[in-house]
Enzyme design. Sequence first.
Site, PDB file in Angstrom:
ATOM      1  N   GLU A   1       0.188  10.851   5.222  1.00  0.00           N
ATOM      2  CA  GLU A   1       0.100   9.395   5.118  1.00  0.00           C
ATOM      3  C   GLU A   1       1.458   8.773   4.791  1.00  0.00           C
ATOM      4  OE1 GLU A   1      -3.755   8.400   3.658  1.00  0.00           O
ATOM      5  OE2 GLU A   1      -2.882   6.851   2.384  1.00  0.00           O
TER       6      GLU A   1
ATOM      7  N   GLU B   1      -9.584  -3.044  -6.380  1.00  0.00           N
ATOM      8  CA  GLU B   1      -9.538  -3.085  -4.915  1.00  0.00           C
ATOM      9  C   GLU B   1      -9.657  -4.529  -4.408  1.00  0.00           C
ATOM     10  OE1 GLU B   1      -8.879  -0.825  -2.594  1.00  0.00           O
ATOM     11  OE2 GLU B   1      -8.677   0.873  -3.952  1.00  0.00           O
TER      12      GLU B   1
ATOM     13  N   GLU C   1     -11.101   6.070  -2.553  1.00  0.00           N
ATOM     14  CA  GLU C   1     -11.096   6.490  -1.152  1.00  0.00           C
ATOM     15  C   GLU C   1     -12.248   5.847  -0.376  1.00  0.00           C
ATOM     16  OE1 GLU C   1      -8.403   7.571  -0.403  1.00  0.00           O
ATOM     17  OE2 GLU C   1      -8.004   9.680  -0.862  1.00  0.00           O
TER      18      GLU C   1
ATOM     19  N   ASP D   1       0.830  -1.207   0.000  1.00  0.00           N
ATOM     20  CA  ASP D   1       0.000   0.000   0.000  1.00  0.00           C
ATOM     21  C   ASP D   1       0.868   1.262   0.000  1.00  0.00           C
ATOM     22  OD1 ASP D   1      -2.804   0.556  -0.249  1.00  0.00           O
ATOM     23  OD2 ASP D   1      -2.669   1.638   1.648  1.00  0.00           O
TER      24      ASP D   1
HETATM   25  C1  HMH Z   1      -5.253   0.063  -2.625  1.00  0.00           C
HETATM   26  N1  HMH Z   1      -6.901   1.809  -2.232  1.00  0.00           N
HETATM   27  C2  HMH Z   1      -5.690   1.323  -1.953  1.00  0.00           C
HETATM   28  N2  HMH Z   1      -4.866   1.943  -1.107  1.00  0.00           N
HETATM   29  C3  HMH Z   1      -5.260   3.089  -0.499  1.00  0.00           C
HETATM   30  N3  HMH Z   1      -4.402   3.683   0.372  1.00  0.00           N
HETATM   31  C4  HMH Z   1      -6.535   3.627  -0.755  1.00  0.00           C
HETATM   32  C5  HMH Z   1      -7.331   2.947  -1.643  1.00  0.00           C
HETATM   33  C6  HMH Z   1      -7.071   4.872  -0.100  1.00  0.00           C
HETATM   34  O1  HMH Z   1      -6.192   5.888  -0.026  1.00  0.00           O
END
Ligand code: HMH
Length: 217
Positions: A84, A206, A136, A42
């Site tokens: 973040e 996702e 999001e 991520d």
């Molecule tokens: C895969 N989808 C993914 N990572 C993230 N951080 C977000 C959405 C939301 O910011």
Amino acid sequence: MIDTWLRKHSLIHTGATRHPFILGIRDGTVDLSAYKTWLGQDYLFVRAFIPFVASILIKAWKESDDSSTDMEVILSGMASLNEEISWFKSETPKWGVQLSDIVPQKSNQDYCRFLENLMSPDVEYPVAITALWAIEAVYQASFALCLEDGAKTPAELRQTCQRWGNDGFRQYCNSLQQIANRHLQKASNDLLTKAEVALLRVLEHEVEFWNMSRAEG
Ligand code: HMH
């Protein structure tokens, strides 16, 4: 518009927002090596996501109608992304994950390539902002689930869930949804189809992203 699409595509939407990986966090059975995989992947995703959000800021700026509040909402999202990145940098060492060692996996690469395609100036603003909202909103819905009453989320993962499950982030997602809806209202059928397809692709990516996290765990 967006609510209609979510009802129409509720199966894949549920697949993305109530994935076994997330349900595992919520019931406390998550494999922590899967969490580590997700964390590292991520971080790489967010690094690619930032230029994508920047491209939407440019599209908002070029909109002919007054989109200055759109720009403010998108800019606030970018500010959170700055924070973040710092969070990933402090979270990863706790789990023995070295940022420089993370190799992007295929699902991640595919997702980042999809984002890159959406960065093209040829992609219309309503299409891109719909995708941004969906990206999001999936995280918001997923991690909020892990904070609900009765959730058995492990203590060491609560902060992660707060990051996307908190109320401020929910409001940010609501603002994005309103912006997207406002522009979709004025859109041609051709544009609506493109935005709906973009939404579906996000949901698919996702699901693949969660699958990847679990599979490597
Ligand atoms: C895969 N989808 C993914 N990572 C993230 N951080 C977000 C959405 C939301 O910011």
